[in-house]
Motif scaffolding. Structure first.
Motif, PDB file in Angstrom:
ATOM      1  N   GLU A  18     115.873  23.552  52.629  1.00 41.68           N
ATOM      2  CA  GLU A  18     115.155  23.878  53.879  1.00 41.68           C
ATOM      3  C   GLU A  18     114.031  22.885  54.164  1.00 41.68           C
ATOM      4  O   GLU A  18     113.847  22.453  55.304  1.00 41.68           O
ATOM      5  CB  GLU A  18     114.604  25.301  53.793  1.00 41.68           C
ATOM      6  CG  GLU A  18     113.909  25.770  55.051  1.00 41.68           C
ATOM      7  CD  GLU A  18     114.868  25.985  56.204  1.00 41.68           C
ATOM      8  OE1 GLU A  18     114.441  25.762  57.351  1.00 41.68           O
ATOM      9  OE2 GLU A  18     116.016  26.363  55.966  1.00 41.68           O
ATOM     10  N   GLN A  54     132.171  30.244  60.687  1.00 40.95           N
ATOM     11  CA  GLN A  54     130.943  30.806  60.129  1.00 40.95           C
ATOM     12  C   GLN A  54     130.035  29.708  59.587  1.00 40.95           C
ATOM     13  O   GLN A  54     128.822  29.727  59.799  1.00 40.95           O
ATOM     14  CB  GLN A  54     131.253  31.826  59.026  1.00 40.95           C
ATOM     15  CG  GLN A  54     130.023  32.459  58.420  1.00 40.95           C
ATOM     16  CD  GLN A  54     129.138  33.132  59.452  1.00 40.95           C
ATOM     17  OE1 GLN A  54     129.623  33.837  60.325  1.00 40.95           O
ATOM     18  NE2 GLN A  54     127.839  32.897  59.372  1.00 40.95           N
ATOM     19  N   SER A  56     129.889  26.678  60.600  1.00 38.94           N
ATOM     20  CA  SER A  56     129.355  25.953  61.754  1.00 38.94           C
ATOM     21  C   SER A  56     128.203  26.708  62.398  1.00 38.94           C
ATOM     22  O   SER A  56     127.186  26.116  62.756  1.00 38.94           O
ATOM     23  CB  SER A  56     130.461  25.691  62.776  1.00 38.94           C
ATOM     24  OG  SER A  56     131.417  24.833  62.209  1.00 38.94           O
ATOM     25  N   ARG A  57     128.357  28.013  62.550  1.00 41.73           N
ATOM     26  CA  ARG A  57     127.262  28.827  63.109  1.00 41.73           C
ATOM     27  C   ARG A  57     126.031  28.734  62.211  1.00 41.73           C
ATOM     28  O   ARG A  57     124.910  28.552  62.683  1.00 41.73           O
ATOM     29  CB  ARG A  57     127.700  30.287  63.265  1.00 41.73           C
ATOM     30  CG  ARG A  57     128.528  30.536  64.503  1.00 41.73           C
ATOM     31  CD  ARG A  57     128.713  32.028  64.768  1.00 41.73           C
ATOM     32  NE  ARG A  57     129.526  32.692  63.756  1.00 41.73           N
ATOM     33  CZ  ARG A  57     130.851  32.729  63.757  1.00 41.73           C
ATOM     34  NH1 ARG A  57     131.522  32.145  64.718  1.00 41.73           N
ATOM     35  NH2 ARG A  57     131.501  33.358  62.813  1.00 41.73           N
ATOM     36  N   SER A  58     126.235  28.833  60.923  1.00 42.56           N
ATOM     37  CA  SER A  58     125.119  28.755  59.978  1.00 42.56           C
ATOM     38  C   SER A  58     124.476  27.371  59.990  1.00 42.56           C
ATOM     39  O   SER A  58     123.249  27.250  59.901  1.00 42.56           O
ATOM     40  CB  SER A  58     125.602  29.092  58.569  1.00 42.56           C
ATOM     41  OG  SER A  58     126.067  30.420  58.506  1.00 42.56           O
ATOM     42  N   LEU A  60     124.348  25.274  62.532  1.00 44.48           N
ATOM     43  CA  LEU A  60     123.543  25.169  63.749  1.00 44.48           C
ATOM     44  C   LEU A  60     122.189  25.851  63.572  1.00 44.48           C
ATOM     45  O   LEU A  60     121.151  25.297  63.942  1.00 44.48           O
ATOM     46  CB  LEU A  60     124.275  25.801  64.939  1.00 44.48           C
ATOM     47  CG  LEU A  60     125.361  24.980  65.588  1.00 44.48           C
ATOM     48  CD1 LEU A  60     126.024  25.790  66.703  1.00 44.48           C
ATOM     49  CD2 LEU A  60     124.818  23.677  66.131  1.00 44.48           C
ATOM     50  N   GLN A  61     122.204  27.033  63.011  1.00 40.21           N
ATOM     51  CA  GLN A  61     120.955  27.761  62.782  1.00 40.21           C
ATOM     52  C   GLN A  61     120.054  26.989  61.827  1.00 40.21           C
ATOM     53  O   GLN A  61     118.852  26.875  62.043  1.00 40.21           O
ATOM     54  CB  GLN A  61     121.242  29.150  62.231  1.00 40.21           C
ATOM     55  CG  GLN A  61     121.884  30.058  63.235  1.00 40.21           C
ATOM     56  CD  GLN A  61     122.310  31.385  62.622  1.00 40.21           C
ATOM     57  OE1 GLN A  61     122.388  31.546  61.410  1.00 40.21           O
ATOM     58  NE2 GLN A  61     122.631  32.340  63.487  1.00 40.21           N
ATOM     59  N   ARG A  62     120.614  26.431  60.791  1.00 41.19           N
ATOM     60  CA  ARG A  62     119.830  25.683  59.794  1.00 41.19           C
ATOM     61  C   ARG A  62     119.190  24.453  60.409  1.00 41.19           C
ATOM     62  O   ARG A  62     118.087  24.065  60.048  1.00 41.19           O
ATOM     63  CB  ARG A  62     120.726  25.282  58.628  1.00 41.19           C
ATOM     64  CG  ARG A  62     119.984  24.673  57.485  1.00 41.19           C
ATOM     65  CD  ARG A  62     120.759  24.947  56.207  1.00 41.19           C
ATOM     66  NE  ARG A  62     120.024  24.575  55.036  1.00 41.19           N
ATOM     67  CZ  ARG A  62     119.177  25.352  54.392  1.00 41.19           C
ATOM     68  NH1 ARG A  62     118.944  26.565  54.848  1.00 41.19           N
ATOM     69  NH2 ARG A  62     118.569  24.944  53.324  1.00 41.19           N
ATOM     70  N   GLY A  64     118.274  24.295  63.422  1.00 45.18           N
ATOM     71  CA  GLY A  64     117.310  24.746  64.419  1.00 45.18           C
ATOM     72  C   GLY A  64     117.853  24.838  65.830  1.00 45.18           C
ATOM     73  O   GLY A  64     117.097  24.958  66.788  1.00 45.18           O
ATOM     74  N   PHE A  65     119.168  24.798  65.970  1.00 45.90           N
ATOM     75  CA  PHE A  65     119.803  24.896  67.292  1.00 45.90           C
ATOM     76  C   PHE A  65     120.389  26.275  67.475  1.00 45.90           C
ATOM     77  O   PHE A  65     121.048  26.800  66.589  1.00 45.90           O
ATOM     78  CB  PHE A  65     120.940  23.877  67.428  1.00 45.90           C
ATOM     79  CG  PHE A  65     120.482  22.453  67.373  1.00 45.90           C
ATOM     80  CD1 PHE A  65     119.880  21.862  68.461  1.00 45.90           C
ATOM     81  CD2 PHE A  65     120.642  21.707  66.209  1.00 45.90           C
ATOM     82  CE1 PHE A  65     119.469  20.551  68.413  1.00 45.90           C
ATOM     83  CE2 PHE A  65     120.246  20.394  66.157  1.00 45.90           C
ATOM     84  CZ  PHE A  65     119.648  19.801  67.256  1.00 45.90           C
ATOM     85  N   PRO A  66     120.203  26.857  68.663  1.00 53.07           N
ATOM     86  CA  PRO A  66     120.871  28.125  68.951  1.00 53.07           C
ATOM     87  C   PRO A  66     122.354  27.850  69.176  1.00 53.07           C
ATOM     88  O   PRO A  66     122.734  26.768  69.615  1.00 53.07           O
ATOM     89  CB  PRO A  66     120.203  28.629  70.222  1.00 53.07           C
ATOM     90  CG  PRO A  66     119.697  27.388  70.885  1.00 53.07           C
ATOM     91  CD  PRO A  66     119.369  26.418  69.778  1.00 53.07           C
ATOM     92  N   GLU A  67     123.177  28.796  68.859  1.00 54.61           N
ATOM     93  CA  GLU A  67     124.620  28.626  69.047  1.00 54.61           C
ATOM     94  C   GLU A  67     124.961  28.606  70.509  1.00 54.61           C
ATOM     95  O   GLU A  67     124.485  29.278  71.330  1.00 54.61           O
ATOM     96  CB  GLU A  67     125.382  29.742  68.329  1.00 54.61           C
ATOM     97  CG  GLU A  67     126.867  29.544  68.403  1.00 54.61           C
ATOM     98  CD  GLU A  67     127.621  30.642  67.693  1.00 54.61           C
ATOM     99  OE1 GLU A  67     128.784  30.821  68.015  1.00 54.61           O
ATOM    100  OE2 GLU A  67     127.048  31.308  66.829  1.00 54.61           O
TER     101      GLU A  67
END
Length: 67
Positions: A18, A54, A56-58, A60-62, A64-67
């Motif tokens: 992180e 899943q 890919s969604r994670s 994006l979040q990591r 700092g981008f919203p899906e």
């Protein structure tokens, strides 16, 4: 930056500590590799493979981008 290789896939993003995310994003931009990574993440979001979606969604979040 401790993380020596740039991420090429969503799973690579999830392996980045992180505290190193902002440095990796700067490195991706500097090496002109952010767009290819985001294309890969976007393609994987539409994959028929649930695990890839899943990850890919994670990723994006990591990043700092919203899906």
């Amino acid at each position: 930056m401790t993380h020596h290789t740039l991420p090429l896939a969503p799973i690579d993003v999830l392996d980045i500590p992180e505290q190193e995310i902002s440095e990796v994003i700067r490195a991706l931009i500097g090496h002109r590799q952010l767009t290819p990574l985001m294309r890969r993440i976007n393609a994987d979001l539409h994959s028929g493979n649930r695990t890839l979606r899943q990850q890919s969604r994670s990723a994006l979040q990591r990043l700092g981008f919203p899906e």
